[in-house]
Design an enzyme around this catalytic site. Sequence first.
Site, short mmCIF file in Angstrom:
data_model
loop_
_atom_site.label_atom_id
_atom_site.label_comp_id
_atom_site.label_asym_id
_atom_site.label_seq_id
_atom_site.Cartn_x
_atom_site.Cartn_y
_atom_site.Cartn_z
N CYS A 80 46.36 39.84 36.83
CA CYS A 80 46.38 40.83 37.91
C CYS A 80 47.79 41.42 38.10
CB CYS A 80 45.84 40.18 39.19
SG CYS A 80 45.26 41.33 40.44
N HIS A 81 48.42 41.19 39.25
CA HIS A 81 49.77 41.70 39.52
C HIS A 81 50.87 40.74 39.04
CE1 HIS A 81 47.47 44.28 42.26
NE2 HIS A 81 48.52 45.07 42.33
#
Length: 186
Positions: free
Chosen positions: A111-112
């Site tokens: 994800c991030h």
Amino acid sequence: MENLNRKTVAILATNGFEESELREPMNALKEAGADVHIISENSGTIKSWADGNWSKEYNVDKTLDQVTHADYNALVLPGGVINPDTLRRNDKAVSFTKSFFENHKPVAAICHAPWLLAEADVLKDRKVTSYSSIKKDIINAGANWVDEEVVVDSGLVTSRNPDDLPAFCSKLVEEVYEGKHEMQTS
């Protein structure tokens, strides 16, 4: 299923991590036999993020001051927006992350979380994926960004979002098991 007995894996996180992105890799690693430690900036608990709100708290096993890469066979970096944005501003978190690359140990980021990899300056010429909103940041860090469920590049496992967790967890366990990037025992 791979047997990860005698393997120890660090999960680096702080408040605001995406709950499923810590819980599911942790469970997959434990089911395969690994010891898993949640590492954070401070002792106590860290609070997860789920469905747009604060969620459960998780116990921190060790702080960044108490560990080095030598204690672990691999590193997992869960996403969420707050978590990696906080960690990439912490020099100890950045150094800890970078040390796994310098010592050729598996790292998994979802994800991030690749924001932390960009800060650690370890993405140049690597094939990776991430949450789509940070694509340009990852490309600017020198990576070859692709839109795929899971990408493995020399021990670095990356995925885009929680929907990719089954593939992410499977590749994570495989990379830790293969140990081709594993630490040398003295």
